[in-house]
Design an enzyme around this catalytic site. Structure first.
Site, PDB file in Angstrom:
ATOM      1  CB  ALA A  62      39.633  44.242  43.190  1.00  0.00           C
ATOM      2  N   GLY A 101      34.776  42.644  45.191  1.00  0.00           N
ATOM      3  CA  GLY A 101      34.206  43.209  43.873  1.00  0.00           C
ATOM      4  C   GLY A 101      33.292  41.820  43.276  1.00  0.00           C
ATOM      5  CD  GLU A 104      32.318  45.900  45.937  1.00  0.00           C
ATOM      6  OE1 GLU A 104      33.392  45.539  45.642  1.00  0.00           O
ATOM      7  OE2 GLU A 104      32.224  47.059  46.594  1.00  0.00           O
ATOM      8  CD  GLU A 124      35.704  43.983  49.444  1.00  0.00           C
ATOM      9  OE1 GLU A 124      35.126  43.475  50.355  1.00  0.00           O
ATOM     10  OE2 GLU A 124      35.287  44.095  48.425  1.00  0.00           O
TER      11      GLU A 124
HETATM   12  C1  3H9 Z   1      38.243  44.023  46.525  1.00  0.00           C
HETATM   13  O1  3H9 Z   1      37.252  43.260  45.976  1.00  0.00           O
HETATM   14  C2  3H9 Z   1      38.102  45.452  46.314  1.00  0.00           C
HETATM   15  C3  3H9 Z   1      36.785  45.669  45.704  1.00  0.00           C
HETATM   16  O2  3H9 Z   1      35.903  46.241  46.756  1.00  0.00           O
HETATM   17  C4  3H9 Z   1      36.612  46.588  44.590  1.00  0.00           C
HETATM   18  C5  3H9 Z   1      37.377  48.114  44.980  1.00  0.00           C
HETATM   19  C6  3H9 Z   1      37.454  49.208  43.976  1.00  0.00           C
HETATM   20  N1  3H9 Z   1      43.370  39.155  43.436  1.00  0.00           N
HETATM   21  O3  3H9 Z   1      44.100  31.681  48.301  1.00  0.00           O
HETATM   22  P1  3H9 Z   1      44.319  30.751  47.437  1.00  0.00           P
HETATM   23  C7  3H9 Z   1      45.608  34.193  44.172  1.00  0.00           C
HETATM   24  S1  3H9 Z   1      39.593  43.381  47.263  1.00  0.00           S
HETATM   25  C8  3H9 Z   1      44.680  38.248  42.843  1.00  0.00           C
HETATM   26  O4  3H9 Z   1      45.800  30.108  47.624  1.00  0.00           O
HETATM   27  P2  3H9 Z   1      41.946  29.031  47.456  1.00  0.00           P
HETATM   28  C9  3H9 Z   1      46.337  33.845  45.293  1.00  0.00           C
HETATM   29  O5  3H9 Z   1      47.393  34.759  45.618  1.00  0.00           O
HETATM   30  C10 3H9 Z   1      39.521  41.585  47.102  1.00  0.00           C
HETATM   31  N2  3H9 Z   1      45.103  37.202  43.130  1.00  0.00           N
HETATM   32  O6  3H9 Z   1      43.130  29.689  46.725  1.00  0.00           O
HETATM   33  C11 3H9 Z   1      46.858  32.288  44.796  1.00  0.00           C
HETATM   34  O7  3H9 Z   1      47.801  32.670  43.960  1.00  0.00           O
HETATM   35  P3  3H9 Z   1      49.408  31.875  43.940  1.00  0.00           P
HETATM   36  C12 3H9 Z   1      38.295  40.961  47.759  1.00  0.00           C
HETATM   37  C13 3H9 Z   1      44.472  36.271  43.951  1.00  0.00           C
HETATM   38  O8  3H9 Z   1      41.355  28.120  46.824  1.00  0.00           O
HETATM   39  C14 3H9 Z   1      45.798  32.047  44.011  1.00  0.00           C
HETATM   40  O9  3H9 Z   1      44.959  32.987  43.799  1.00  0.00           O
HETATM   41  N3  3H9 Z   1      38.549  39.514  47.875  1.00  0.00           N
HETATM   42  C15 3H9 Z   1      43.137  37.179  44.549  1.00  0.00           C
HETATM   43  O10 3H9 Z   1      42.644  28.609  48.898  1.00  0.00           O
HETATM   44  C16 3H9 Z   1      44.853  31.062  44.733  1.00  0.00           C
HETATM   45  O11 3H9 Z   1      44.437  31.547  45.844  1.00  0.00           O
HETATM   46  C17 3H9 Z   1      39.333  38.877  48.469  1.00  0.00           C
HETATM   47  O12 3H9 Z   1      39.829  39.419  49.597  1.00  0.00           O
HETATM   48  C18 3H9 Z   1      42.795  38.468  44.489  1.00  0.00           C
HETATM   49  N4  3H9 Z   1      41.604  38.861  44.533  1.00  0.00           N
HETATM   50  O13 3H9 Z   1      41.089  30.454  48.198  1.00  0.00           O
HETATM   51  C19 3H9 Z   1      39.459  37.302  48.104  1.00  0.00           C
HETATM   52  N5  3H9 Z   1      42.562  35.810  45.365  1.00  0.00           N
HETATM   53  O14 3H9 Z   1      48.684  30.538  43.665  1.00  0.00           O
HETATM   54  C20 3H9 Z   1      40.780  36.911  48.125  1.00  0.00           C
HETATM   55  C21 3H9 Z   1      43.536  34.958  45.352  1.00  0.00           C
HETATM   56  O15 3H9 Z   1      50.242  32.473  43.139  1.00  0.00           O
HETATM   57  N6  3H9 Z   1      40.867  35.544  47.800  1.00  0.00           N
HETATM   58  N7  3H9 Z   1      44.459  35.254  44.395  1.00  0.00           N
HETATM   59  O16 3H9 Z   1      49.967  31.689  45.419  1.00  0.00           O
HETATM   60  C22 3H9 Z   1      40.590  34.379  48.716  1.00  0.00           C
HETATM   61  O17 3H9 Z   1      40.019  34.530  49.776  1.00  0.00           O
HETATM   62  C23 3H9 Z   1      40.866  33.036  48.332  1.00  0.00           C
HETATM   63  O18 3H9 Z   1      41.890  33.230  47.413  1.00  0.00           O
HETATM   64  C24 3H9 Z   1      39.719  32.374  47.845  1.00  0.00           C
HETATM   65  C25 3H9 Z   1      40.358  30.818  47.045  1.00  0.00           C
HETATM   66  C26 3H9 Z   1      38.836  31.856  48.893  1.00  0.00           C
HETATM   67  C27 3H9 Z   1      39.211  33.055  46.601  1.00  0.00           C
END
Ligand code: 3H9
Length: 696
Positions: A62, A101, A104, A124
């Site tokens: 998400a 998400g 999902e 999450e």
């Molecule tokens: C969810 O899904 C809820 C659902 O169950 C539905 C409910 C109804 N959203 O980490 P990085 C940004 S909860 C918005 O440096 P990497 C991050 O802030 C979500 N922004 O890159 C950064 O911005 P900036 C479940 C996001 O290559 C940029 O992207 N998912 C999101 O080292 C690059 O990120 C997670 O918890 C996001 N979801 O790692 C996954 N994710 O450049 C969360 C990232 O401005 N994300 N950003 O600083 C991660 O674990 C890592 O970002 C990922 C990439 C592994 C994907």
């Protein structure tokens, strides 16, 4: 079809592509775009539809920036139901990370293929949430309750091969061309008469599940994630998947998701997620700095710190040269490193071959000349300015031009150390936290002359060794230790005014910290601080009006240096790290107050908590005022990753914002009135309190 989702018909296959950089998060326009594209695909005359993403990753979840704001339609269920109810097979084609998400969404497709480098997961829980788009109901149906509860309550990423073996991924396709691989897969299953396999309809793995699985998961989560609400809710939802029909389970999931979403724990954990990423950004640094290539590393000093630092590099395959003054110390240091690896191997987390491979990456030496072609040297010798200067003089002689010289000092002036070299622009502080191979925090100390090239490269090194790097300025103790100094001082004053050790520690432990200040002191060792105080001639050389409590010194005079000697503020039994109250020390504390003519009083838990927390916060505000930290969230990251503050509190500055800075400032002023020697309200705190502002 929309700003971020496109749809094409490619012969017999339709392809829906998400393009929402940086991580293809499911923002509201993506949800709408998916719905529109799948509705169109359902009506075309292709035999199957593929869902794929542009850029570096499949949908990573998400859009976290939408949380805590008024919800924007459509809800996730609109596109996900549309996908699941398609009249032709839908295949998710996964690269990068299918998280939250994102996974999902993939679970609503009828089939999933992935490249071998892909990872999937439902993380999450790390954001104080649970998978709220059906993940807690579908994953157990696919892989069973035990595996699902483990994956969801820990939030760990699962590599493609493991996910394939578990049944999350139906087929692995070549890295080279995911789309082609997915099309071949789709045509094959269609030709074999593929069914529209809906995970929601699978019952076998959620029938007759042993409830003991959930009891065990709760026990583990309660211990490993003390105080965190989300893991327990995750477990409850998976349990619901095993006891309720699908739609009722979904309703339960949605209800529990909302509860977590509205809780401060989740806001705090999301704050830490973004804070961690913000920490690597340096306000005045241009974006286009060329990084230096770090292929080989030198570490000076094979003590606990040096050995731990060397392990970080060996763990990620970077060769290290470890230098000591004599063979005995070198052998001892290497022995400790090997012992650490062997312990990990005995728990099954490393193979014997991996232990040898890592040990093989660490080359021991007594000769500075062996450091001539490394790319960065990290000094971790005795914490003494003269010793450090001597080492840096030598390093400057032997290291090639272009080699970064880093010091692991925790208190000393990095600029003074840099000044003995001919390359102050290449000198930087890298303050690791003990144990250095475990703790995720790295304070990166930017000296007055440190170049952007050195700074950017060191930040990249932190990332490479899987640390969270936070840039801080030069001052005594930098950010973390400077603040902790105030906090530890308060813990002493509380003792002399009326608390016993456990009364100082309990409110902080109950708040959620890994341990209270005195248990922490016992763990860190009391002798180091004692020697530093002796070196400064304290308490004889106190400045006029300065407050000093000698209880810590008295305890050290008894040879009680904390856990390592089995006794400090508490006593410890051999083989048991649990702190036990010690009547001898409690008497010492009471006698000390009497000797100093201090009338002991009962101090309420709330006052203890306020004095300890507000001492951190007030010093944090001074640090921001002076520009030693770039932003309040950096301080929060330092405390969560370096000082055992649980992410669900969001760090001390987030905690202060939550309490309200007007409340914090009012109490700080009251404390300052009672004890002007140890409290100086920070001007920034005053300004923010008066303007209704927050740190973050
Ligand atoms: C969810 O899904 C809820 C659902 O169950 C539905 C409910 C109804 N959203 O980490 P990085 C940004 S909860 C918005 O440096 P990497 C991050 O802030 C979500 N922004 O890159 C950064 O911005 P900036 C479940 C996001 O290559 C940029 O992207 N998912 C999101 O080292 C690059 O990120 C997670 O918890 C996001 N979801 O790692 C996954 N994710 O450049 C969360 C990232 O401005 N994300 N950003 O600083 C991660 O674990 C890592 O970002 C990922 C990439 C592994 C994907």
């Amino acid at each position: 079809m929309s700003q971020s989702v496109s749809y094409i018909v490619d012969g017999d296959i339709s392809v829906v592509t998400v393009n929402n950089p940086p991580v293809n998060a499911l923002s509201h326009h993506v949800r709408q775009g998916l719905y529109d594209c799948f509705t169109a695909a359902d009506a075309d005359d292709t035999v199957a539809t593929i869902l794929i993403c542009d850029g570096r990753t499949f949908i990573a979840g998400a859009d976290i920036t939408e949380f805590g704001k008024p919800p924007k339609p459509p809800h996730f269920s609109l596109p996900l139901n549309a996908m699941e109810n398609m009249s032709k097979p839908v295949v998710a084609a996964i690269h990068g990370t299918a998280l939250g998400g994102g996974l999902e969404t993939a679970l609503c497709c009828h089939y999933r293929v992935a490249v071998p480098s892909a990872k999937v997961g439902l993380p999450e829980v790390h954001l104080g949430l649970l998978p709220g788009a059906g993940g807690t109901q579908r994953l157990p149906r696919l892989i069973g309750a035990q595996a699902a509860v483990e994956a969801i309550a820990t939030g760990r990423h699962i590599d493609a091969a493991t996910a394939h073996a578990a049944g999350v991924i139906d087929a692995l396709v070549d890295e080279g061309d995911l789309l082609e691989g997915a099309k071949t897969f789709a045509r094959k299953i269609v030709s074999e008469g593929a069914t529209l396999r809906k995970v929601r309809d699978m019952k076998e793995k959620v029938t007759g599940v042993d409830p003991a699985i959930f009891a065990a998961a709760r026990a583990t989560a309660t211990k490993a994630r003390r105080g965190f609400k989300a893991p327990l809710s995750c477990i409850a939802c998976v349990e619901a998947a095993c006891t309720l029909p699908f739609d009722e389970g979904m309703a339960r999931e949605r209800e529990m998701f909302q509860e977590l979403h509205d809780d401060i724990q989740s806001s705090a954990q999301q704050h830490i997620f973004f804070a961690e990423r913000a920490a690597s950004k340096v306000n005045d640094m241009p974006n286009d700095i060329d990084l230096l290539d770090i292929k080989r590393v030198g570490v000076i000093g094979a003590g606990t710190m040096g050995g731990g630092i060397a392990m970080n590099f060996a763990n990620v395959g970077i060769p290290v040269i470890l230098l000591e003054m004599n063979q005995e110390l070198l052998d001892k240091g290497l022995g400790v490193v090997r012992g650490n690896y062997d312990r990990t191997a005995s728990k099954g987390r490393l193979s014997d071959a991996q232990v040898e491979e890592r040990m093989g990456l660490i080359t021991a030496t007594l000769d500075y000349e062996d450091l001539t072609d490394v790319d960065i040297i990290i000094e971790a010798v005795y914490e003494n300015m003269d010793v450090k200067k001597e080492v840096f003089g030598k390093l400057d002689e032997v290291a090639r031009a272009g080699c970064i010289l880093a010091t692991n000092t925790s208190t000393l002036d990095v600029d003074e150390i840099a000044a003995v070299t001919r390359r102050p622009e290449m000198v930087i502080g890298t303050h690791f936290f003990s144990p250095a191979n475990v703790m995720k925090l790295l304070e990166i100390v930017r000296g007055a002359k440190t170049s952007f090239e050195t700074l950017a490269t060191t930040l990249a090194v932190a990332k490479a060794i899987k640390k969270v790097g936070v840039v801080v300025g030069v001052c005594d103790g930098f950010v973390g230790n400077r603040m902790i100094h105030r906090y530890l001082a308060q813990s002493q004053y509380l003792l002399e005014e009326g608390c016993l050790p456990h009364e100082v520690d309990a409110p902080i432990y109950d708040l959620g910290f890994a341990m209270g200040p005195l248990t922490m002191s016992d763990l860190a060792g009391l002798d180091v601080g004692w020697r530093i105080r002796q070196g400064k001639g304290l308490p004889e050389n106190l400045a006029v009006g300065e407050r000093y409590c000698e209880i810590g010194d008295r305890i050290c005079e008894k040879g009680r240096f904390g856990q390592k000697t089995g006794a400090g503020y508490y006593k410890y039994e051999t083989g048991n790290r649990g702190a036990q109250r010690d009547p001898e020390i409690e008497q010492l504390v009471v006698d000390y107050s009497r000797e100093k003519g201090i009338e002991r009083r009962e101090i309420g838990e709330n006052e203890v908590l306020e004095r300890l927390m507000y001492s951190l916060i007030n010093e944090g505000a001074w640090i921001l005022e002076e520009g030693i930290a770039q932003r309040a969230s950096d301080i929060d990251v330092i405390y969560v990753y370096g000082y055992g503050v649980p992410a669900y509190l969001g760090g001390p500055m987030f905690y202060a914002d939550h309490i309200g800075l007007d409340n914090v400032y009012r109490r700080v002023c009251e404390f300052a009135e009672q004890d002007p020697a140890s409290w100086k309200p920070a001007p920034l705190l005053k300004r923010l309190a008066e303007s209704g502002g927050t740190f973050n």
